[in-house]
Design a protein around this motif. Structure first.
Motif, PDB file in Angstrom:
ATOM      1  N   VAL A 177      -6.863  29.612  30.343  1.00 49.10           N
ATOM      2  CA  VAL A 177      -6.769  30.745  30.804  1.00 49.10           C
ATOM      3  C   VAL A 177      -7.368  31.332  32.122  1.00 49.10           C
ATOM      4  N   LEU A 178      -6.020  32.332  32.349  1.00 51.52           N
ATOM      5  CA  LEU A 178      -6.232  33.347  33.695  1.00 51.52           C
ATOM      6  C   LEU A 178      -7.015  34.389  33.544  1.00 51.52           C
ATOM      7  N   GLY A 179      -7.385  35.094  34.321  1.00 49.83           N
ATOM      8  CA  GLY A 179      -7.567  36.659  33.696  1.00 49.83           C
ATOM      9  C   GLY A 179      -7.987  37.136  34.781  1.00 49.83           C
ATOM     10  N   SER A 180      -7.571  38.503  35.458  1.00 52.35           N
ATOM     11  CA  SER A 180      -7.728  38.875  36.519  1.00 52.35           C
ATOM     12  C   SER A 180      -9.200  40.270  36.490  1.00 52.35           C
ATOM     13  N   ASP A 181      -9.433  40.705  35.113  1.00 56.65           N
ATOM     14  CA  ASP A 181      -9.925  41.012  34.767  1.00 56.65           C
ATOM     15  C   ASP A 181     -10.452  42.784  35.630  1.00 56.65           C
ATOM     16  N   ALA A 182      -9.245  42.895  35.516  1.00 58.98           N
ATOM     17  CA  ALA A 182      -8.496  44.406  35.897  1.00 58.98           C
ATOM     18  C   ALA A 182      -8.881  45.050  35.689  1.00 58.98           C
ATOM     19  N   HIS A 183      -8.970  46.118  36.808  1.00 58.82           N
ATOM     20  CA  HIS A 183      -9.675  46.965  36.327  1.00 58.82           C
ATOM     21  C   HIS A 183      -8.834  48.573  36.862  1.00 58.82           C
ATOM     22  N   ARG A 184      -7.667  48.322  37.422  1.00 56.67           N
ATOM     23  CA  ARG A 184      -6.644  49.215  38.261  1.00 56.67           C
ATOM     24  C   ARG A 184      -5.813  48.084  38.184  1.00 56.67           C
ATOM     25  N   PRO A 185      -4.267  48.678  38.119  1.00 58.29           N
ATOM     26  CA  PRO A 185      -3.140  48.656  37.749  1.00 58.29           C
ATOM     27  C   PRO A 185      -2.762  47.116  38.683  1.00 58.29           C
ATOM     28  N   SER A 186      -3.089  47.656  40.193  1.00 59.18           N
ATOM     29  CA  SER A 186      -2.582  46.376  41.091  1.00 59.18           C
ATOM     30  C   SER A 186      -3.526  45.206  41.071  1.00 59.18           C
ATOM     31  N   HIS A 187      -5.198  45.490  39.901  1.00 63.10           N
ATOM     32  CA  HIS A 187      -5.498  44.090  40.274  1.00 63.10           C
ATOM     33  C   HIS A 187      -4.990  42.671  39.686  1.00 63.10           C
ATOM     34  N   VAL A 188      -3.750  43.303  38.695  1.00 63.44           N
ATOM     35  CA  VAL A 188      -3.253  42.614  37.727  1.00 63.44           C
ATOM     36  C   VAL A 188      -2.492  41.492  38.487  1.00 63.44           C
ATOM     37  N   GLY A 189      -3.066  39.811  37.358  1.00 65.40           N
ATOM     38  CA  GLY A 189      -2.499  38.625  38.674  1.00 65.40           C
ATOM     39  C   GLY A 189      -3.144  38.415  39.636  1.00 65.40           C
ATOM     40  N   HIS A 190      -4.274  39.116  39.816  1.00 64.75           N
ATOM     41  CA  HIS A 190      -4.811  38.897  41.388  1.00 64.75           C
ATOM     42  C   HIS A 190      -4.994  37.582  41.627  1.00 64.75           C
ATOM     43  N   GLU A 191      -4.460  37.608  42.723  1.00 64.59           N
ATOM     44  CA  GLU A 191      -5.027  35.932  43.228  1.00 64.59           C
ATOM     45  C   GLU A 191      -4.639  34.357  42.545  1.00 64.59           C
ATOM     46  N   PHE A 192      -3.054  34.897  41.700  1.00 63.05           N
ATOM     47  CA  PHE A 192      -3.152  33.802  40.791  1.00 63.05           C
ATOM     48  C   PHE A 192      -3.044  32.850  41.116  1.00 63.05           C
ATOM     49  N   ALA A 193      -1.893  32.734  42.567  1.00 58.61           N
ATOM     50  CA  ALA A 193      -1.211  31.925  43.308  1.00 58.61           C
ATOM     51  C   ALA A 193      -1.863  30.679  43.512  1.00 58.61           C
ATOM     52  N   TYR A 194      -3.673  31.168  44.055  1.00 59.55           N
ATOM     53  CA  TYR A 194      -4.128  30.730  44.240  1.00 59.55           C
ATOM     54  C   TYR A 194      -5.648  29.922  43.299  1.00 59.55           C
ATOM     55  N   ALA A 195      -5.682  31.132  42.096  1.00 60.98           N
ATOM     56  CA  ALA A 195      -6.047  30.828  41.291  1.00 60.98           C
ATOM     57  C   ALA A 195      -5.342  29.214  40.287  1.00 60.98           C
ATOM     58  N   ALA A 196      -3.756  28.932  40.477  1.00 61.50           N
ATOM     59  CA  ALA A 196      -3.582  27.418  40.128  1.00 61.50           C
ATOM     60  C   ALA A 196      -3.860  26.324  40.971  1.00 61.50           C
ATOM     61  N   GLU A 197      -3.918  26.912  42.469  1.00 65.01           N
ATOM     62  CA  GLU A 197      -4.616  25.747  43.176  1.00 65.01           C
ATOM     63  C   GLU A 197      -5.776  25.530  43.066  1.00 65.01           C
ATOM     64  N   LEU A 198      -6.561  26.511  42.195  1.00 67.97           N
ATOM     65  CA  LEU A 198      -7.971  25.699  42.079  1.00 67.97           C
ATOM     66  C   LEU A 198      -8.099  25.199  41.101  1.00 67.97           C
ATOM     67  N   ALA A 199      -7.383  25.576  39.676  1.00 74.04           N
ATOM     68  CA  ALA A 199      -6.878  24.652  38.657  1.00 74.04           C
ATOM     69  C   ALA A 199      -6.032  23.380  39.204  1.00 74.04           C
ATOM     70  N   ARG A 200      -5.575  23.673  39.457  1.00 72.72           N
ATOM     71  CA  ARG A 200      -4.904  22.169  39.906  1.00 72.72           C
ATOM     72  C   ARG A 200      -5.631  20.851  40.726  1.00 72.72           C
ATOM     73  N   ASP A 201      -6.294  21.443  41.860  1.00 70.91           N
ATOM     74  CA  ASP A 201      -7.601  20.344  41.810  1.00 70.91           C
ATOM     75  C   ASP A 201      -8.796  20.149  41.516  1.00 70.91           C
ATOM     76  N   ALA A 202      -8.882  20.881  40.206  1.00 71.88           N
ATOM     77  CA  ALA A 202      -9.912  20.131  39.213  1.00 71.88           C
ATOM     78  C   ALA A 202      -9.178  19.505  38.230  1.00 71.88           C
ATOM     79  N   GLY A 203      -8.403  19.433  37.562  1.00 75.31           N
ATOM     80  CA  GLY A 203      -7.605  18.225  37.422  1.00 75.31           C
ATOM     81  C   GLY A 203      -6.854  18.833  36.637  1.00 75.31           C
ATOM     82  N   TYR A 204      -6.482  20.356  36.336  1.00 72.09           N
ATOM     83  CA  TYR A 204      -5.609  20.890  35.712  1.00 72.09           C
ATOM     84  C   TYR A 204      -3.973  20.689  35.077  1.00 72.09           C
ATOM     85  N   ALA A 205      -3.890  20.551  34.433  1.00 67.58           N
ATOM     86  CA  ALA A 205      -1.530  20.520  35.366  1.00 67.58           C
ATOM     87  C   ALA A 205      -1.493  21.719  34.167  1.00 67.58           C
ATOM     88  N   GLY A 206      -2.481  22.416  33.442  1.00 67.61           N
ATOM     89  CA  GLY A 206      -0.995  23.318  32.742  1.00 67.61           C
ATOM     90  C   GLY A 206      -2.628  24.934  32.564  1.00 67.61           C
TER      91      GLY A 206
END
Length: 272
Positions: free
Chosen positions: A230-259
């Protein structure tokens, strides 16, 4: 957009903005699901050393209000996205029974099990503790926190392991990397055996270490063990929500995750 399941509120005393602003930000980003997971109160009179509790977590007398608030937001925004009620609970062996009992009293839809405190109530995660880390021992912090993560998984009361290699938050790296890697592997094996998910936490990108939790190597190991993500931003202000999730998805794919795991349905959602 991938759901964000690690979002805090003002109740933790170190987050900013109104809770509905976090929801509005999630909608703006195109999320169809999100989850609040604020810090569970310290229980049984237990607190970290050095008077850190006042800006760490909500009080026990505020827990009902937190639950009511998130449930109200879930009803209000039901036509826009699913708002889930979660909580982030510290694994503290001394108060494990109280933690389990408290979690059972509320309708939490998921529980993130995290380690912020080691040894004799030493809160290594707190910014006020940076100057005390070296004296405590960095390798000791890594090894103790990872062993506590293992114990947390074995306790059976958590659904997700939060920011697994959190000891690197302030950039310091261990001297005995081999021992730390072995402790991390043991923790991940316990997570897999417990049927838990692992959180890819992008909050680390906003910290001194400027790296996600867990790092790419541990993330790949989690993938090989078949641990859901699962993904989490650990948001402590509204602008943190979804922070760098595109990059996180890229890392997850590189680690072998499809979903990633969608918590409301317990189903896998393909990474875009």
């Amino acid at each position: 957009m991938i759901a964000d399941y690690h979002i805090h509120t003002r109740y933790c005393r170190h987050a900013e903005g109104e809770p509905r602003d976090y929801v509005e930000r999630a909608i703006e980003l195109g999320m169809t699901e999100m989850g609040f997971a604020d810090h569970l109160p310290f229980l049984g009179g237990w607190e970290p050393r050095y008077d850190l509790a006042d800006d760490w977590a909500m009080g026990l007398d505020e827990l009902d209000d937190y639950v009511d608030l998130i449930q109200r937001l879930a009803r209000e925004y039901a036509g826009d996205l699913r708002v889930m009620l979660g909580v982030e609970a510290d694994f503290i062996p001394e108060t494990l029974e109280e933690t389990a009992a408290t979690l059972g009293q509320y309708p939490f839809e998921y529980v993130i099990g995290s380690v912020h405190i080691v040894g004799d109530r030493f809160g290594f995660d707190h910014p006020g503790m940076k100057d005390r880390l070296a004296a405590y021992g960095l390798d000791r912090i890594y090894l103790e926190s990872l062993d506590l993560a293992r114990q947390a998984a074995e306790s059976g009361i958590f659904d997700i392991v939060g920011h697994l290699d959190h000891a690197k938050k302030f950039v310091r790296r261990p001297d005995d990397a081999e021992a730390v890697a072995a402790a991390a592997s043991a923790a991940l094996r316990a997570v897999a055996a417990a049927g838990m998910a692992v959180e890819l936490n992008t909050g680390g990108l906003r910290k001194d270490v400027a790296e996600v939790f867990p790092g790419p190597g541990l993330l790949a190991e989690a993938g090989r063990l078949g641990i859901p993500l699962v993904l989490g931003s650990d948001a402590h202000r509204p602008s943190h929500v979804g922070h760098e999730f595109a990059y996180a998805a890229e890392l997850a794919r590189d680690a072998g995750y499809a979903g990633v795991l969608r918590l409301s349905t317990d189903a896998q959602e393909a990474l875009a």
